[in-house]
Structures are given as C-alpha cells and as structure tokens.
Design an enzyme around this catalytic site. Structure first.
Site, PDB file in Angstrom:
ATOM      1  N   LYS A  32       8.069  22.345  -2.172  1.00  0.00           N
ATOM      2  CA  LYS A  32       6.914  21.789  -1.444  1.00  0.00           C
ATOM      3  C   LYS A  32       5.745  22.755  -1.263  1.00  0.00           C
ATOM      4  O   LYS A  32       4.873  22.543  -0.426  1.00  0.00           O
ATOM      5  CB  LYS A  32       7.313  21.198  -0.076  1.00  0.00           C
ATOM      6  N   ALA A  33       5.729  23.789  -2.082  1.00  0.00           N
ATOM      7  CA  ALA A  33       4.644  24.769  -1.973  1.00  0.00           C
ATOM      8  C   ALA A  33       3.468  24.445  -2.898  1.00  0.00           C
ATOM      9  O   ALA A  33       2.463  25.170  -2.897  1.00  0.00           O
ATOM     10  CB  ALA A  33       5.174  26.163  -2.280  1.00  0.00           C
ATOM     11  N   GLY A  34       3.589  23.359  -3.686  1.00  0.00           N
ATOM     12  CA  GLY A  34       2.508  23.033  -4.618  1.00  0.00           C
ATOM     13  C   GLY A  34       2.951  23.145  -6.072  1.00  0.00           C
ATOM     14  O   GLY A  34       2.132  23.408  -6.957  1.00  0.00           O
ATOM     15  N   TRP A  73       1.397  20.355  -8.454  1.00  0.00           N
ATOM     16  CA  TRP A  73      -0.025  20.676  -8.616  1.00  0.00           C
ATOM     17  C   TRP A  73      -0.189  21.784  -9.663  1.00  0.00           C
ATOM     18  O   TRP A  73      -1.014  21.695 -10.578  1.00  0.00           O
ATOM     19  CB  TRP A  73      -0.553  21.115  -7.250  1.00  0.00           C
ATOM     20  N   HIS A  75      13.002  26.290  -8.334  1.00  0.00           N
ATOM     21  CA  HIS A  75      12.800  26.660  -6.924  1.00  0.00           C
ATOM     22  C   HIS A  75      13.708  27.835  -6.544  1.00  0.00           C
ATOM     23  O   HIS A  75      13.823  28.179  -5.368  1.00  0.00           O
ATOM     24  CB  HIS A  75      13.126  25.480  -6.001  1.00  0.00           C
ATOM     25  N   SER A 121       5.779  19.626   5.049  1.00  0.00           N
ATOM     26  CA  SER A 121       5.894  18.893   3.798  1.00  0.00           C
ATOM     27  C   SER A 121       7.372  18.693   3.418  1.00  0.00           C
ATOM     28  O   SER A 121       7.777  17.616   2.961  1.00  0.00           O
ATOM     29  CB  SER A 121       5.159  19.659   2.696  1.00  0.00           C
ATOM     30  N   MET A 156       2.848  12.318  -2.840  1.00  0.00           N
ATOM     31  CA  MET A 156       1.501  12.863  -2.639  1.00  0.00           C
ATOM     32  C   MET A 156       1.080  12.454  -1.230  1.00  0.00           C
ATOM     33  O   MET A 156       0.456  11.420  -1.028  1.00  0.00           O
ATOM     34  CB  MET A 156       0.538  12.297  -3.695  1.00  0.00           C
TER      35      MET A 156
END
Ligand code: A3P
Length: 290
Positions: free
Chosen positions: A43-45, A48, A103, A133, A251
C-alpha cells in the site's frame, strides 16, 4: 466463498500461510541480470510505480500499457491465491526483460537478485497513510487476514504483526540496503508533490530518455484520476472473488494526509511516541502532509 488467509512466519516476518508453504521456491527464485524489481511495503504506491515504469518502458504508448492487467504485466514474486497462476509461475514464463513486484523486506529478497546485481526501485510511504490504506485494503480484500477494528489494526501495525511484517523494519532495511545495491529509493509523498521530477529520477535510473511530450503523457496517465478509471490498473478486471471494491475501492483516495480523517488525538499521540522510538536509529525522514 474466499477464506481469509491464515498467517505464518519466515524469519520472524509475518506472511500468508501459502507463501510460507512455497518459501523454498521463492528463496531459490532465479533472477536474471536485466530484471527490474519494484519493491514496496504493501500500500505504499506499488501499482502507481508499476504503471509509471511500464509507461516509461513502452515509451508512453498507452495502448501497449493496456495489453494486460498490471498483475499480469508484472509478476508478484511471492504471491499465490487460489485459481490464479503464482507469481513464480508468471515470472518464470515471462521473456526478458522482466519487471517484477515484491513486498518482501530486504533480508527476504531472493539472493539471486543481488548476485545478478539487478536494479530495484523501492517506494516508501509515510507510516500513517500507509497504515490507513492497509486497513481499508484488508477490509476489501478477502485474501488477507481480517483486520479487526481500526483500533486493533493500529496495534497490529505497530507491533509488526501484519503481512510482510513491520513497516518500520521494512523502510529502514531498504534504506540501509540502498548504499550497497542498485536501489532507487523513492517516496510516495514526493511522487504526489512533483510527479514529473520523480519520473525523471526513474528515467535516469533506468537509463532511458523520453521527450517532453511523452513525459507529459506519462505524468497524465499515471495520475490518480486516470488510473482510478483504468481497468488495466485498478484491479477491477480480475480477483473479483477476492476484492470487493464496494467496501473500499482499490483506488481509494490516493492522497497524502488522509490519516487525519482516521486517527483520534489519543491514537495519534500514542502512535507518534512509539514511532519516535522505532525510528530513532535511522536518518530516514517522512512527510505526513504536503
Ligand atoms: P489509498 O488507499 O490511500 O488511496 P499499492 O499499489 O501499493 O497497493 O498502493 C495502493 C495505494 O496507492 C492506494 O492508496 C491507492 O489509491 C494509491 N494509488 C494508486 N495509484 C495512485 C496514483 N496514481 N496516485 C496516487 N496514489 C495512487
């Protein structure tokens, strides 16, 4: 019905029971010299960054980036869930050059990545937003353990008894490792504040060059608003039996500082005091607002 994962441990790091059951295979994974690893705490990006890297690799060609879902474009090294090919299977079947997601904390990364001197992009996000998140992701993703209440989940996060272990150890471990290996260490908050600048860092790291027009296209197509509507990046195309976006969309908010809508004053105080202790031995500094 999907049963929520039970957990186990590898060297004190909490992982799903199924990851523990194939741990030998994960550890013995054979990296190739031109593999690129995208490593993050969950959940750190991650997604993205994956989309950004793919846009760079495809020279800004949106259609090419939509060739498959993000989960198929970049194998998730250690992951396995029912009925889906495992990350290891996807990776092994993939022609080079591969981009692989993980991860894993740095000490659990298969040693072949270091032996092959692979490049790694690590993205870190401030603990409070990362925790928020992660909490919502546990609510909507039935392959993860039950998060319990928000209050309970904060405790689990602080004690590191969550999947992929302690956030604190994760960000610190990778921070240290960047001095020894080819690691580009990025921050979610920087990406949010100045995406173009952070994309430039990735370009340089990957030894790639794009013109301003392509760069603009990458910035645009990796924005939260566009990615939220992109079925090849927003996880609505697969894992329907596992993810319930009506509970909380993958998202979700894509913001810095949403933690303020979740922490009570007392929870925040306790978290900050504990944070100070856990982060006293690192030069790593995070921003919790922009
Ligand atoms: P929130 O739950 O805070 O909205 P990961 O990909 O590592 O699972 O991280 C998911 C988090 O990144 C979610 O955070 C998600 O909304 C956010 N995210 C995904 N794409 C993003 C983008 N283009 N810009 C900003 N945040 C993004």
């Amino acid at each position: 019905m999907v049963l929520r994962s039970e957990t186990g441990e590898v060297e004190g790091v909490t992982l799903t029971k199924s990851i523990c059951s194939i741990w030998d295979q994960v550890w013995n994974f054979q990296a190739r010299p031109d593999d690129l690893l995208i490593a993050t705490y969950a959940k750190a990006g991650t997604t993205w960054t994956q989309e950004t890297v793919d846009m760079i690799q495809q020279n800004g060609d949106v259609e090419k980036c939509r060739r498959a879902t993000i989960a198929k474009r970049h194998p998730f090294l250690e992951w396995l869930t029912m009925k889906h090919p495992t990350g290891l299977e996807l990776a092994e079947a993939m022609p080079s050059p591969r981009t692989i997601k993980t991860h894993l904390p740095v000490q659990l990364v298969p040693p072949s990545f270091w032996k092959q001197n692979c490049k790694v992009i690590y993205v870190a996000r401030n603990a409070k937003d990362n925790l928020v998140s992660y909490y919502h992701f546990h609510r909507m993703n039935k392959a993860l353990p039950d998060p319990g209440t928000w209050e309970e989940f904060i405790e689990k996060f602080m004690t590191g008894k969550v999947l992929w272990g302690s956030w604190y150890d994760h960000v610190k471990g990778w921070w240290k490792a960047k001095d020894k290996h080819r690691i580009l260490y990025l921050f979610y908050e920087d990406m949010k504040e100045n995406p173009e600048q952070e994309i430039q860092k990735i370009l340089k790291f990957l030894e790639k060059d794009v013109n301003q027009e392509v760069l603009n296209k990458i910035v645009h197509n990796t924005s939260f608003e566009i990615m939220k509507e992109n079925p090849m990046a927003n996880y609505t195309r697969e894992f329907q039996a596992i993810m319930d976006h009506s509970i909380s969309p993958f998202m979700r908010k894509g913001a810095v500082g949403d933690w303020k809508n979740h922490f009570t004053v007392a929870q925040n105080k306790k978290f900050d005091e504990d944070y100070k202790k856990k982060m006293a031995d690192t030069s790593l500094v995070f921003r919790t607002e922009l």
